[in-house]
Design an enzyme around this catalytic site. Sequence first.
Site, mmCIF file in Angstrom:
data_model
loop_
_atom_site.group_PDB
_atom_site.id
_atom_site.type_symbol
_atom_site.label_atom_id
_atom_site.label_comp_id
_atom_site.label_asym_id
_atom_site.label_seq_id
_atom_site.Cartn_x
_atom_site.Cartn_y
_atom_site.Cartn_z
ATOM 1 C CG HIS A 207 -0.273 0.288 2.566
ATOM 2 N ND1 HIS A 207 0.262 -0.509 3.380
ATOM 3 C CD2 HIS A 207 0.085 1.430 3.166
ATOM 4 C CE1 HIS A 207 1.051 -0.167 4.133
ATOM 5 N NE2 HIS A 207 0.424 1.156 4.317
HETATM 6 C C1 UD1 Z 1 -2.530 5.781 5.577
HETATM 7 C C2 UD1 Z 1 -1.380 6.261 6.131
HETATM 8 C C3 UD1 Z 1 -0.167 5.515 6.156
HETATM 9 C C4 UD1 Z 1 -0.458 4.005 6.572
HETATM 10 C C5 UD1 Z 1 -1.894 3.516 6.308
HETATM 11 C C6 UD1 Z 1 -2.147 2.331 7.001
HETATM 12 C C7 UD1 Z 1 -0.948 8.728 5.804
HETATM 13 C C8 UD1 Z 1 -0.380 10.157 5.069
HETATM 14 N N1 UD1 Z 1 -0.774 7.323 5.193
HETATM 15 O O1 UD1 Z 1 -2.197 5.646 4.226
HETATM 16 O O2 UD1 Z 1 0.934 5.834 6.804
HETATM 17 O O3 UD1 Z 1 0.628 2.964 6.529
HETATM 18 O O4 UD1 Z 1 -2.734 4.580 6.439
HETATM 19 O O5 UD1 Z 1 -3.029 1.319 6.420
HETATM 20 O O6 UD1 Z 1 -2.011 9.102 6.865
HETATM 21 N N2 UD1 Z 1 -9.451 4.060 1.459
HETATM 22 C C9 UD1 Z 1 -10.532 3.399 1.405
HETATM 23 N N3 UD1 Z 1 -11.277 3.014 2.713
HETATM 24 C C10 UD1 Z 1 -10.706 3.367 3.819
HETATM 25 C C11 UD1 Z 1 -9.453 4.167 3.951
HETATM 26 C C12 UD1 Z 1 -8.816 4.575 2.712
HETATM 27 O O7 UD1 Z 1 -11.159 3.108 0.341
HETATM 28 O O8 UD1 Z 1 -11.316 2.901 4.911
HETATM 29 C C13 UD1 Z 1 -8.835 4.442 0.171
HETATM 30 C C14 UD1 Z 1 -9.260 5.957 -0.398
HETATM 31 O O9 UD1 Z 1 -9.140 5.571 -1.608
HETATM 32 C C15 UD1 Z 1 -7.903 6.714 0.025
HETATM 33 C C16 UD1 Z 1 -7.001 5.836 -0.024
HETATM 34 O O10 UD1 Z 1 -7.473 4.369 0.368
HETATM 35 O O11 UD1 Z 1 -7.965 7.539 -1.007
HETATM 36 C C17 UD1 Z 1 -5.759 6.408 0.742
HETATM 37 O O12 UD1 Z 1 -6.364 6.269 2.272
HETATM 38 P P1 UD1 Z 1 -5.459 7.249 3.426
HETATM 39 O O13 UD1 Z 1 -5.830 7.091 4.568
HETATM 40 O O14 UD1 Z 1 -5.371 8.816 2.694
HETATM 41 O O15 UD1 Z 1 -3.964 6.743 3.225
HETATM 42 P P2 UD1 Z 1 -3.469 5.174 3.223
HETATM 43 O O16 UD1 Z 1 -2.840 5.050 2.081
HETATM 44 O O17 UD1 Z 1 -4.538 4.480 3.929
HETATM 45 N N1 UDP Z 2 -3.435 -5.663 9.140
HETATM 46 C C1 UDP Z 2 -4.491 -6.395 9.377
HETATM 47 N N2 UDP Z 2 -5.280 -6.848 8.018
HETATM 48 C C2 UDP Z 2 -4.675 -6.773 6.845
HETATM 49 C C3 UDP Z 2 -3.238 -6.002 6.824
HETATM 50 C C4 UDP Z 2 -2.688 -5.592 7.888
HETATM 51 O O1 UDP Z 2 -4.838 -6.475 10.117
HETATM 52 O O2 UDP Z 2 -5.166 -7.205 6.030
HETATM 53 C C5 UDP Z 2 -2.706 -5.204 10.378
HETATM 54 C C6 UDP Z 2 -1.206 -5.419 10.480
HETATM 55 O O3 UDP Z 2 -1.328 -6.961 11.534
HETATM 56 C C7 UDP Z 2 -0.826 -4.330 11.422
HETATM 57 C C8 UDP Z 2 -1.370 -3.265 10.882
HETATM 58 O O4 UDP Z 2 -2.638 -3.696 10.107
HETATM 59 O O5 UDP Z 2 -0.862 -4.616 12.650
HETATM 60 C C9 UDP Z 2 -0.544 -2.776 9.860
HETATM 61 O O6 UDP Z 2 -1.191 -1.602 9.123
HETATM 62 P P1 UDP Z 2 -0.775 -1.138 7.691
HETATM 63 O O7 UDP Z 2 0.074 -2.057 7.014
HETATM 64 O O8 UDP Z 2 -2.108 -0.746 7.082
HETATM 65 O O9 UDP Z 2 0.070 0.274 8.067
HETATM 66 P P2 UDP Z 2 1.425 0.466 8.619
HETATM 67 O O10 UDP Z 2 1.891 -0.158 9.506
HETATM 68 O O11 UDP Z 2 2.322 0.516 7.076
HETATM 69 O O12 UDP Z 2 1.614 2.032 8.832
#
Ligand code: UD1
Ligand code: UDP
Length: 375
Positions: A207
Amino acid sequence: MRDNPLVLHVLGARPNFVKAAPVVNALADRGVRQGIVHTGQHYDALMSDVFFSDLGLPEPIANLGVGSGTHARQTAALLTGLEDVMLEHAPTLVVVYGDVNSTLAAILVCAKLRIPTAHVEAGLRSFDREMPEEVNRVVTDALSDLLFATSPEALSHLASEGADPAKVHLVGNPMIDSLFSVLPSLDPAPVQERLGVSGRYAVATLHRPANVDDPASARELVDAVLKVAAQVPVVVPLHPRGRQRLADAGLVDGPTMKIVEPLGYVDFLSLVRGSALVVTDSGGVQEETTMLGIPCLTIRPNTERPITVTHGTNRLVTPASLPAAASKALADGAATPSGELPPLWDGKAGPRIAGVIAAWLRGDNLSPAARGTVS
Ligand code: UD1
Ligand code: UDP
């Protein structure tokens, strides 16, 4: 003692929930008045609600519903929503977690309102400002009043940025507390059966914007993951970010590739526990695989969690080096170079953090000797 102090935890994204649960539980054990503010940065049930139920987190006192957007739009909605909440509840201390936009916004709002703050997971640095998270980390640490570090190298990063040592507490890793809390219930069989997986398999999570946002990078990444799938079946619980772009680049269901919705916390860790290999660009997954003893290949040029390489099962790879690295990891299994796991990743970080917060709420002067060991 401050009169009836109130601690608010600002949470918005999947990894925040995992890091906060042990702190919330440990503060509850101490009878501290507290509440969760959910910003709504993540909102799908599988990105949010499932973590509250799997981790036993209490209902938020507010959900700001900020949703998705560009960095500026999302952060702007976070700032205005969080300012209203802080003015309404006037917390004694606000606790923020990790490096997401909700973390950054909460710190900025509280700094301007002169509300004291604590940052859990302070001092991690990738030294890569291409990552939005790195910007969030640097700003958050600069403005926090209490800095809770999860690993020793964070202490030198904070020191070199001029952090007051009196603010810094090495407490261990609450993400590992959460892992320990569910460990007895991690059974791979039910989730394997539900997903139709059997035998040896790898799990992949993807991601990071640098990997999935640009079509050319996405194609390079997908080609590399397909080469892993030629060696061992790969299950991909796919984060919603970049879902379409990865599909366009060829990440689709096939005989040895299974693309599924994001999994709940217990399901995901159960699937990982039964796997032979993890391929990821996640931060938290690097740490969890180290503790579970599963080989982890991280498709990134750097990591803010180098301790998972020196004291764990994590290796950094490029898309070009991934297929050969996967073949080696599948042959060799997991190896921890130093033979030692990261210090204080013992399932007690939450109580340590709660101990420091309780002492801070009492107005105690935290001596260096007491730091990280206040109980
Ligand atoms: C965010 C964090 C990242 C973290 C990740 C964990 C920031 C800048 N980034 O990234 O550090 O690793 O969360 O998972 O804060 N979306 C959905 N449903 C949801 C949430 C998001 O469809 O419930 C989609 C939307 O299209 C959205 C995209 O995911 O535009 C990105 O979501 P966003 O929260 O902006 O950033 P992440 O890539 O999730
Ligand atoms: N995780 C989860 N389901 C998934 C993928 C990740 O529960 O399908 C959990 C994982 O075990 C960890 C957390 O989500 O605890 C990590 O989140 P993510 O990778 O989205 O964010 P990051 O750590 O990169 O910020």
